[in-house]
Scaffold this active site. Sequence first.
Site, PDB file in Angstrom:
ATOM      1  N   ARG A   1      -4.085   4.528  -8.933  1.00 55.17           N
ATOM      2  CA  ARG A   1      -3.309   4.002  -7.817  1.00 55.17           C
ATOM      3  C   ARG A   1      -2.700   5.125  -6.990  1.00 55.17           C
ATOM      4  O   ARG A   1      -2.651   5.052  -5.775  1.00 55.17           O
ATOM      5  CB  ARG A   1      -2.179   3.110  -8.337  1.00 55.17           C
ATOM      6  CG  ARG A   1      -2.624   1.871  -9.072  1.00 55.17           C
ATOM      7  CD  ARG A   1      -1.399   1.036  -9.379  1.00 55.17           C
ATOM      8  NE  ARG A   1      -1.690  -0.009 -10.351  1.00 55.17           N
ATOM      9  CZ  ARG A   1      -0.782  -0.849 -10.790  1.00 55.17           C
ATOM     10  NH1 ARG A   1       0.454  -0.760 -10.361  1.00 55.17           N
ATOM     11  NH2 ARG A   1      -1.096  -1.779 -11.660  1.00 55.17           N
TER      12      ARG A   1
ATOM     13  N   ILE B   1       2.111   2.462  -0.842  1.00 56.58           N
ATOM     14  CA  ILE B   1       0.847   2.180  -0.159  1.00 56.58           C
ATOM     15  C   ILE B   1      -0.360   2.414  -1.063  1.00 56.58           C
ATOM     16  O   ILE B   1      -1.457   1.954  -0.753  1.00 56.58           O
ATOM     17  CB  ILE B   1       0.701   3.021   1.140  1.00 56.58           C
ATOM     18  CG1 ILE B   1       0.752   4.513   0.814  1.00 56.58           C
ATOM     19  CG2 ILE B   1       1.758   2.641   2.145  1.00 56.58           C
ATOM     20  CD1 ILE B   1       0.463   5.388   2.023  1.00 56.58           C
ATOM     21  N   HIS B   2      -0.177   3.123  -2.179  1.00 47.97           N
ATOM     22  CA  HIS B   2      -1.276   3.328  -3.119  1.00 47.97           C
ATOM     23  C   HIS B   2      -1.211   2.347  -4.279  1.00 47.97           C
ATOM     24  O   HIS B   2      -1.988   2.452  -5.222  1.00 47.97           O
ATOM     25  CB  HIS B   2      -1.240   4.756  -3.680  1.00 47.97           C
ATOM     26  CG  HIS B   2      -1.294   5.809  -2.632  1.00 47.97           C
ATOM     27  ND1 HIS B   2      -0.567   6.980  -2.729  1.00 47.97           N
ATOM     28  CD2 HIS B   2      -1.955   5.873  -1.462  1.00 47.97           C
ATOM     29  CE1 HIS B   2      -0.796   7.724  -1.665  1.00 47.97           C
ATOM     30  NE2 HIS B   2      -1.626   7.073  -0.880  1.00 47.97           N
ATOM     31  N   GLY B   3      -0.273   1.432  -4.248  1.00 49.73           N
ATOM     32  CA  GLY B   3      -0.115   0.495  -5.343  1.00 49.73           C
ATOM     33  C   GLY B   3       0.908   0.923  -6.371  1.00 49.73           C
ATOM     34  O   GLY B   3       0.981   0.341  -7.451  1.00 49.73           O
TER      35      GLY B   3
END
Length: 338
Positions: free
Chosen positions: A75, A222-224
């Site tokens: 992530r 935003i990447h999880g």
Amino acid sequence: LKDVVKNPTMLVCCLLPVGFMLFYKNAVGGGMEGEAAEAFSSMLVSWSLLFTATMVASMATLTALAEEKEKHTLRTLMLANVSAEQMLAVTKEIDQGAGVLYIYGNYNGDIFNFDMAAEMADMEEDIRVESVVAGEDVASAGPSAEGEPNKRRGVAGIFFVYKCAGAAAAAGLDLDEVKRVAEKACANVRTMGVALTSCTVPRVGHPSFEIGDDEMEIGMGIHGEPGIRRGKLRPADEIVDEMLTPILSDLPFQEGDEVAVLINGLGATPLEEQYVMFRRVKQTLDEKGIRVFHSYVGEYATSMEMAGASISLIRLDDELKGYLSAPADTPFFKQFQL
């Protein structure tokens, strides 16, 4: 058990106790007879089975934990793929003799690669490089004490840093002054996001995390990266209120301030819904006596096809307002003079 069978190393480790049992039975118990031999064999079998079962369970657990860790690592690293060599190549192309300023988000992979590129540029190409690391996600960490490193993630609010620093460079300021403007913008930006779905990296082929169709996660990166609360979907105004409250209290933004607003879609949120969010943000800011100088609504920092959005505010003074107002013409972003 399937993890043990498909992994040769684990399979060998689990069969070793059986081998040792046979060895000790012949080497040590070979001279025993009668009840003593039977008792010795039974003891070896019991210990071997116990050890093997423990080994299988332990290694299967470790494998599961490693796979889960890999998912979470993915992530945060899936978009941190700019190598130092690539960044050095770009640095060489854009340098005009006045130096280069790196502006990037506060992620370990990016920091490592950009720092290495800066060292290579200095040592190999005699190019001076300065860096500004943006981290304005109020959900990711608390504010840092004076003198301590910033632990917050850099998310969509970095847009304001790019815009102000770029305008300062276009105005002819030297490297140190452009860096000062970028740091000033960083210090006055705050962001929080919300995710409604996951995203799928093409190379991986499956969602990077799971979330229910009727769920949302406040504060997700935003990447999880994990947020601060997961719960059932709520009306848009309630979601905005939950996101905006910690943003306003963090700087803090106060009555009389002038700000610019960024409503950023994460990839699959319709523009109409983003404007619904802005309507509530504008309404709240008006009630608090905070003037909106300009607004940006759209996709500025996305995460593949993730549904969700973020809210960013930057507090402006005359200097930052001037740089934010300057025209821009890039493949990513275009703006007339405000």
